[in-house]
Scaffold this active site. Structure first.
Site, PDB file in Angstrom:
ATOM      1  N   ASP A   1       0.830  -1.204   0.000  1.00 21.50           N
ATOM      2  CA  ASP A   1       0.000   0.000   0.000  1.00 21.50           C
ATOM      3  C   ASP A   1       0.865   1.255   0.000  1.00 21.50           C
ATOM      4  OD1 ASP A   1      -2.502   1.330   0.073  1.00 21.50           O
ATOM      5  OD2 ASP A   1      -2.349   1.578   2.231  1.00 21.50           O
TER       6      ASP A   1
ATOM      7  N   HIS B   1      -4.932   2.172  -6.939  1.00 28.72           N
ATOM      8  CA  HIS B   1      -6.071   2.092  -6.027  1.00 28.72           C
ATOM      9  C   HIS B   1      -7.381   1.916  -6.795  1.00 28.72           C
ATOM     10  CE1 HIS B   1      -3.403   3.289  -2.744  1.00 28.72           C
ATOM     11  NE2 HIS B   1      -4.387   2.967  -1.926  1.00 28.72           N
TER      12      HIS B   1
ATOM     13  N   HIS C   1      -7.627  -1.683  -7.246  1.00 30.27           N
ATOM     14  CA  HIS C   1      -8.063  -2.273  -5.975  1.00 30.27           C
ATOM     15  C   HIS C   1      -9.569  -2.139  -5.809  1.00 30.27           C
ATOM     16  CE1 HIS C   1      -9.627  -1.352  -1.941  1.00 30.27           C
ATOM     17  NE2 HIS C   1      -8.901  -2.385  -1.545  1.00 30.27           N
TER      18      HIS C   1
ATOM     19  N   HIS D   1      -6.189  -5.211   1.675  1.00 26.65           N
ATOM     20  CA  HIS D   1      -6.192  -3.971   0.886  1.00 26.65           C
ATOM     21  C   HIS D   1      -4.851  -3.764   0.185  1.00 26.65           C
ATOM     22  CE1 HIS D   1      -6.799   0.331   0.000  1.00 26.65           C
ATOM     23  NE2 HIS D   1      -5.581   0.508   0.472  1.00 26.65           N
TER      24      HIS D   1
END
Length: 361
Positions: free
Chosen positions: A170, A248, A251, A265
């Site tokens: 991340d 992201h 994601h 995540h």
């Protein structure tokens, strides 16, 4: 006074060290004696006995958020927070996002105590909202960062190593996203954020494997601080432009496939970085392929996902790939912060290339 650019840079205070949560009760008492602790059920079972000595002088109740930061859970906890004077978030990213959201709705101060270094949620003035099925819905920008962030290495040492690895994935995205979306910015704070993102990337590439080999060692402490604090600072300095772009967006789109609930995540974001670099390569950026090859070696060392199968997704049908691509490319998503347009078909090609190792020409 006219309203100009508003920056929410950081928590008012950040306390880091071994066993620092022992002073949590004294710190919370600054805002009042009535505390709502927002956490998950397993977190409460595991950490309530450890925190009880620090909280024994306070009037404490626990609010269980239920596993996802959902609208329904937030409404329930807002009601439970009636009469509270301060919110304490304890847990991973979704618990901390919930604590911050409840605190903002109630107009209360919030203190974050992360139990893993899987995200920078303990720092960031943002809460991500999910459906009950685990699909990412939207982010809630918060008007302030937490009043206090407590990084207790003793608590974090008990977290599964997988969470540290996910946090590295991340945090790495900060550089690969911010450097693309903000390269032409002339705002000094954004320029500083991009440079901090570079420092963050270099530290993780240098120290990540050592941190994994030596939990509790100095490199491990550095990576903990990088995942939580330095990654948070990049978003604080640079704002939305330095938080999320294509990695992201991928994601977020992958969360529409419910089997990705088995992955974290940061694992999905790490995979999204590779897809973003594929898109950049397709757009003519020759350096993107070099960057991707460098990352692949690091991913293999750390155990980060390089294929959809690593996210428990196995081979997806073309229908599934198209659904993911259309979700990621929908109007208004972060993918459009790339400096070039991307169609769903191009994203499908990038996803297929990441699976097969070959770009479709």
């Amino acid at each position: 006074m006219q309203t100009g650019k508003v920056s929410t840079l950081a928590p008012q205070r950040v306390v880091r060290g071994w066993g620092v949560c022992r002073g949590l009760g004294e710190a919370l008492h600054i805002w009042g004696a009535r505390v709502l602790v927002v956490s998950g059920a397993r977190t409460q079972e595991r950490f309530a006995p450890l925190l009880q000595p620090a909280l024994q002088e306070l009037e404490t109740q626990w609010g269980i958020y239920g596993g996802d930061c959902t609208e329904a859970a937030q409404q329930r906890l807002v009601e439970q927070a009636q009469g509270a004077e301060v919110i304490l978030g304890v847990g991973g990213g979704k618990a901390l996002d919930m604590a911050k959201w409840v605190a903002q709705t109630r107009g209360l101060p919030v203190v974050t105590l992360p139990t893993s270094a899987a995200t920078c949620a303990a720092w960031a003035p943002l809460s991500n909202v999910y459906s009950a099925a685990g699909t990412w819905l939207y982010g809630v920008p918060l008007t302030k960062a937490p009043e206090l962030l407590v990084v207790d290495y003793h608590l974090l040492l008990s977290a599964p190593p997988r969470t540290l690895v996910a946090g590295v994935g991340d945090a790495l995205a900060k550089w690969y996203e911010a450097s693309v979306s903000s390269a032409q910015e002339d705002d000094p704070l954004v320029i500083a954020a991009v440079q901090q993102a570079r420092t963050l990337r270099d530290l993780l590439l240098l120290k990540g494997a050592q941190a994994l080999r030596e939990p509790g060692g100095r490199a491990w402490e550095q990576v903990i601080d990088a995942n939580i604090c330095l990654a948070g600072l990049v978003g604080g300095l640079g704002g939305d432009r330095c938080r999320t772009v294509a990695a992201h967006a991928v994601h977020n789109a992958l969360t529409t496939l419910h089997t990705t609930r088995h992955s974290l995540h940061g694992e999905k974001v790490a995979y999204g970085i590779l897809v973003q670099l594929r898109l950049e390569e397709m757009a003519g950026n020759r350096l993107a392929e070099i960057a991707r090859q460098q990352l692949l070696k690091f991913y293999w060392t750390m155990g980060l996902p390089t294929r959809l199968a690593d996210l428990d997704l196995g081979p997806l049908s073309l229908h599934d790939l198209r659904a993911v691509a259309e979700s990621a490319c929908a109007p208004g998503t972060d993918l459009h912060l790339l400096p070039f347009p991307v169609t769903p078909q191009q994203l499908i090609e990038a996803l297929v290339a990441e699976e097969t190792g070959t770009l479709i020409r």
